[in-house]
Write a protein that holds these residues in place. Sequence first.
Motif, PDB file in Angstrom:
ATOM      1  N   VAL A  14       1.009  -1.146  -0.009  1.00 29.44           N
ATOM      2  CA  VAL A  14       0.029   0.001   0.180  1.00 29.44           C
ATOM      3  C   VAL A  14       0.926   1.184  -0.072  1.00 29.44           C
ATOM      4  N   PHE A  15       0.441   2.282  -0.572  1.00 29.87           N
ATOM      5  CA  PHE A  15       1.136   3.378  -0.662  1.00 29.87           C
ATOM      6  C   PHE A  15      -0.054   4.526   0.139  1.00 29.87           C
ATOM      7  N   PRO A  16       1.007   5.637   0.975  1.00 30.50           N
ATOM      8  CA  PRO A  16      -0.101   6.502   1.725  1.00 30.50           C
ATOM      9  C   PRO A  16      -0.432   7.428   0.574  1.00 30.50           C
ATOM     10  N   VAL A  22      -5.293   4.871   1.847  1.00 35.63           N
ATOM     11  CA  VAL A  22      -4.012   4.321   1.164  1.00 35.63           C
ATOM     12  C   VAL A  22      -4.319   3.672  -0.106  1.00 35.63           C
ATOM     13  N   VAL A  23      -3.443   3.776  -0.985  1.00 31.89           N
ATOM     14  CA  VAL A  23      -3.870   3.124  -2.433  1.00 31.89           C
ATOM     15  C   VAL A  23      -3.165   1.615  -2.168  1.00 31.89           C
ATOM     16  N   ARG A  24      -4.310   0.873  -2.379  1.00 28.46           N
ATOM     17  CA  ARG A  24      -3.831  -0.831  -2.470  1.00 28.46           C
ATOM     18  C   ARG A  24      -3.258  -1.066  -3.797  1.00 28.46           C
ATOM     19  N   ALA A  25      -2.125  -0.876  -3.898  1.00 26.22           N
ATOM     20  CA  ALA A  25      -1.515  -1.072  -5.277  1.00 26.22           C
ATOM     21  C   ALA A  25      -1.512  -2.632  -5.514  1.00 26.22           C
ATOM     22  N   VAL A  26      -1.011  -3.616  -4.611  1.00 28.16           N
ATOM     23  CA  VAL A  26      -1.009  -4.863  -4.851  1.00 28.16           C
ATOM     24  C   VAL A  26      -1.525  -5.403  -3.529  1.00 28.16           C
ATOM     25  N   GLY A  43      -2.516  -6.632 -17.483  1.00 24.93           N
ATOM     26  CA  GLY A  43      -3.750  -6.002 -16.628  1.00 24.93           C
ATOM     27  C   GLY A  43      -3.751  -4.567 -17.204  1.00 24.93           C
ATOM     28  N   GLU A  44      -4.833  -3.921 -16.943  1.00 25.94           N
ATOM     29  CA  GLU A  44      -5.029  -2.338 -17.517  1.00 25.94           C
ATOM     30  C   GLU A  44      -3.969  -1.483 -16.733  1.00 25.94           C
ATOM     31  N   THR A  45      -3.724  -0.275 -17.011  1.00 27.62           N
ATOM     32  CA  THR A  45      -3.224   0.666 -16.343  1.00 27.62           C
ATOM     33  C   THR A  45      -3.469   0.803 -14.678  1.00 27.62           C
ATOM     34  N   GLY A  46      -2.642   0.791 -14.022  1.00 31.00           N
ATOM     35  CA  GLY A  46      -2.783   1.088 -12.591  1.00 31.00           C
ATOM     36  C   GLY A  46      -2.832   0.051 -11.784  1.00 31.00           C
ATOM     37  N   CYS A  47      -3.141  -1.473 -12.420  1.00 33.02           N
ATOM     38  CA  CYS A  47      -3.657  -2.462 -11.876  1.00 33.02           C
ATOM     39  C   CYS A  47      -2.551  -3.025 -10.753  1.00 33.02           C
ATOM     40  N   GLY A  48      -1.452  -2.496 -10.958  1.00 33.21           N
ATOM     41  CA  GLY A  48      -0.334  -2.985  -9.745  1.00 33.21           C
ATOM     42  C   GLY A  48       0.713  -3.895 -10.463  1.00 33.21           C
ATOM     43  N   LYS A  49       0.875  -3.743 -11.662  1.00 35.78           N
ATOM     44  CA  LYS A  49       2.073  -4.720 -12.238  1.00 35.78           C
ATOM     45  C   LYS A  49       3.369  -4.368 -11.939  1.00 35.78           C
ATOM     46  N   SER A  50       3.615  -3.005 -12.149  1.00 37.48           N
ATOM     47  CA  SER A  50       5.029  -2.596 -11.714  1.00 37.48           C
ATOM     48  C   SER A  50       5.287  -2.413 -10.378  1.00 37.48           C
ATOM     49  N   THR A  51       4.292  -2.208  -9.434  1.00 33.47           N
ATOM     50  CA  THR A  51       4.457  -2.488  -7.990  1.00 33.47           C
ATOM     51  C   THR A  51       4.625  -3.743  -7.530  1.00 33.47           C
ATOM     52  N   LEU A  52       4.049  -4.860  -7.948  1.00 30.24           N
ATOM     53  CA  LEU A  52       4.238  -6.200  -7.955  1.00 30.24           C
ATOM     54  C   LEU A  52       5.878  -6.509  -8.391  1.00 30.24           C
ATOM     55  N   LEU A  59      12.710  -4.325  -4.690  1.00 31.26           N
ATOM     56  CA  LEU A  59      13.107  -2.830  -4.815  1.00 31.26           C
ATOM     57  C   LEU A  59      12.336  -2.198  -4.015  1.00 31.26           C
ATOM     58  N   TYR A  60      10.941  -2.593  -3.681  1.00 31.14           N
ATOM     59  CA  TYR A  60      10.192  -2.199  -2.503  1.00 31.14           C
ATOM     60  C   TYR A  60       9.989  -3.076  -1.392  1.00 31.14           C
ATOM     61  N   ASP A  61       9.913  -2.706  -0.114  1.00 32.56           N
ATOM     62  CA  ASP A  61       9.603  -3.441   1.059  1.00 32.56           C
ATOM     63  C   ASP A  61       8.103  -3.718   0.830  1.00 32.56           C
ATOM     64  N   ASP A 174       9.580  -5.240 -17.201  1.00 31.51           N
ATOM     65  CA  ASP A 174       8.308  -4.537 -17.130  1.00 31.51           C
ATOM     66  C   ASP A 174       8.264  -3.436 -18.429  1.00 31.51           C
ATOM     67  N   GLU A 175       7.251  -3.961 -19.081  1.00 31.25           N
ATOM     68  CA  GLU A 175       6.770  -3.304 -20.387  1.00 31.25           C
ATOM     69  C   GLU A 175       8.155  -2.890 -21.147  1.00 31.25           C
ATOM     70  N   PRO A 176       9.067  -3.965 -21.395  1.00 34.41           N
ATOM     71  CA  PRO A 176      10.130  -3.774 -22.234  1.00 34.41           C
ATOM     72  C   PRO A 176       9.938  -3.262 -23.444  1.00 34.41           C
ATOM     73  N   ALA A 275     -11.389   3.182  -8.076  1.00 30.22           N
ATOM     74  CA  ALA A 275     -10.142   3.788  -7.247  1.00 30.22           C
ATOM     75  C   ALA A 275      -9.473   2.712  -6.317  1.00 30.22           C
ATOM     76  N   ALA A 276      -8.123   2.650  -6.386  1.00 29.66           N
ATOM     77  CA  ALA A 276      -7.439   1.457  -5.463  1.00 29.66           C
ATOM     78  C   ALA A 276      -7.352   2.025  -4.264  1.00 29.66           C
ATOM     79  N   THR A 277      -7.714   3.167  -3.988  1.00 31.61           N
ATOM     80  CA  THR A 277      -7.836   3.523  -2.480  1.00 31.61           C
ATOM     81  C   THR A 277      -9.230   2.738  -1.843  1.00 31.61           C
TER      82      THR A 277
HETATM   83  N1  LIG Z   1       5.330   5.183  -5.366  1.00 30.10           N
HETATM   84  C1  LIG Z   1       3.718   5.271  -5.601  1.00 30.10           C
HETATM   85  N2  LIG Z   1       3.038   6.165  -4.589  1.00 30.10           N
HETATM   86  C2  LIG Z   1       1.767   6.235  -4.635  1.00 30.10           C
HETATM   87  N3  LIG Z   1       0.974   5.621  -5.498  1.00 30.10           N
HETATM   88  C3  LIG Z   1       1.504   4.678  -6.290  1.00 30.10           C
HETATM   89  C4  LIG Z   1       3.022   4.467  -6.519  1.00 30.10           C
HETATM   90  N4  LIG Z   1       3.292   3.756  -7.440  1.00 30.10           N
HETATM   91  C5  LIG Z   1       2.141   3.237  -7.792  1.00 30.10           C
HETATM   92  N5  LIG Z   1       1.058   3.710  -7.259  1.00 30.10           N
HETATM   93  C6  LIG Z   1      -0.255   3.485  -7.419  1.00 30.10           C
HETATM   94  O1  LIG Z   1      -0.478   2.083  -7.153  1.00 30.10           O
HETATM   95  C7  LIG Z   1      -1.332   1.594  -8.228  1.00 30.10           C
HETATM   96  C8  LIG Z   1      -0.867   0.667  -9.076  1.00 30.10           C
HETATM   97  O2  LIG Z   1       0.118   0.941  -9.767  1.00 30.10           O
HETATM   98  P1  LIG Z   1       1.380   0.670 -10.878  1.00 30.10           P
HETATM   99  O3  LIG Z   1       2.512   1.376 -11.382  1.00 30.10           O
HETATM  100  O4  LIG Z   1       1.977  -0.537 -10.035  1.00 30.10           O
HETATM  101  O5  LIG Z   1       0.492   0.025 -11.921  1.00 30.10           O
HETATM  102  P2  LIG Z   1       0.684  -0.804 -13.478  1.00 30.10           P
HETATM  103  O6  LIG Z   1      -0.104  -1.834 -13.467  1.00 30.10           O
HETATM  104  O7  LIG Z   1       2.131  -0.997 -13.439  1.00 30.10           O
HETATM  105  O8  LIG Z   1       0.388   0.469 -14.267  1.00 30.10           O
HETATM  106  P3  LIG Z   1       0.828   1.004 -15.920  1.00 30.10           P
HETATM  107  O9  LIG Z   1       0.274  -0.442 -16.612  1.00 30.10           O
HETATM  108  O10 LIG Z   1       0.290   2.332 -16.155  1.00 30.10           O
HETATM  109  O11 LIG Z   1       2.159   0.837 -15.814  1.00 30.10           O
HETATM  110  C9  LIG Z   1      -1.771   2.875  -9.051  1.00 30.10           C
HETATM  111  O12 LIG Z   1      -3.135   3.321  -8.433  1.00 30.10           O
HETATM  112  C10 LIG Z   1      -0.625   3.869  -8.911  1.00 30.10           C
HETATM  113  O13 LIG Z   1      -1.502   5.133  -8.835  1.00 30.10           O
END
Ligand SMILES: Nc1ncnc2c1ncn2[C@@H]1O[C@H](COP(=O)(O)OP(=O)(O)OP(=O)(O)O)[C@@H](O)[C@H]1O
Length: 337
Positions: A14-16, A22-26, A43-52, A59-61, A174-176, A275-277
């Motif tokens: 989660v991100f504050p 909080v944003v529940r990214a994953v 998955g669509e943009t914002g679904c949490g792929k990069s965070t995962l 790279l993240y805790d 990640d989206e290379p 919203a992921a919040t």
């Molecule tokens: N460092 C951060 N601080 C706050 N919120 C974040 C941060 N990184 C990602 N988020 C939020 O977490 C959610 C997931 O983001 P993430 O970048 O993981 O998605 P994604 O699937 O990789 O999207 P994309 O396809 O656009 O790359 C989104 O709602 C994003 O706004």
Amino acid sequence: MNDVLLKVEDVRKVFPTHSREVVRAVDGVSLEVRKGETLGLVGETGCGKSTLARCMAHLYDVTSGSVWFDGTEISTLSRKAMRPIRREVQVIFQDPYGSLNPRRRVGSIIGDPFSIHGIASGAERKKKVQELMELVGLNPEHYNRFPAEFSGGQRQRIGVARALALRPKLVICDEPVSALDVSIQAQIINLLADLQREFDLTYVFISHDLSVVRHVSDRIAVMYLGKIAELAPTSELFGQTRHPYTRALLSALPVADPDTADSREQIILGGDIPAATNPPEGCRFHTRCPKSRADCAATEPPLAAVLDDGGEHRTACIHPLTIGEDLSTAVPDLKAS
Ligand SMILES: Nc1ncnc2c1ncn2[C@@H]1O[C@H](COP(=O)(O)OP(=O)(O)OP(=O)(O)O)[C@@H](O)[C@H]1O
Ligand SMILES: [Mg+2]
């Protein structure tokens, strides 16, 4: 199972925000990546792929849950303890330009890992860098050039070279190719495939584009709002789609085989991604699902084998699609029955 290279167990990140939310990214992801395979993540943009992806590489805790690499729990390791594992887990990012320092010469960018890990310096380092440049299809004589002097595709080759410098076991891509022209995308994908064979690499391949992921993946995980909706071997995900969200993603793909009736239906999802919040209760896809029923809002479905699927094919849905079921004419029914 010793063929598992990376194991993700109930990971949350989660991100504050500026408010108290909080944003529940994953939001509770479990999966395994097996040695030598390519696991696609879509998955669509914002679904949490990069965070995962960043959680996988530590790279993240993580907020909770755990990540295991080759039998070691890495999600709790300190930076120092992580160092030897850092060599084995590399990430290739989407934006080949943004991730390369414009003021540094390509040779020193690619050679960084050798210096950081004390592997080679001086002439020895230069030789290793030039070998790598050759390996990824760059001219080794361009060692002293700056990133701006390369095209987009070449810059991604620089990113690939840097990632491979230390002979990693796992490469998270990640989206290379998303930032590249379609004509260049295939070249980079073929390069990654060649390198995988040559060096026995395991890949996690992330894209919002299912047609790219389909092409490279042995198995595919479909993400929606921080969770996995469906996870299956690639042919099963396409041939025996269970999750309505997966079907909707598939229906947006250009049809390769006009005889496949299923792939001809177009499913337009209603509404925006919530919203992921504040993800919806129950199944988080129910607010947009053409098939949703009253119980979908009440119960959060586990990711499990459904209908007659085996354990390799898991779906988080209590009303999964049967083979041949037409989703394009389905109507949501949210009344409790
Ligand atoms: N460092 C951060 N601080 C706050 N919120 C974040 C941060 N990184 C990602 N988020 C939020 O977490 C959610 C997931 O983001 P993430 O970048 O993981 O998605 P994604 O699937 O990789 O999207 P994309 O396809 O656009 O790359 C989104 O709602 C994003 O706004
Ligand atoms: Mg991303």
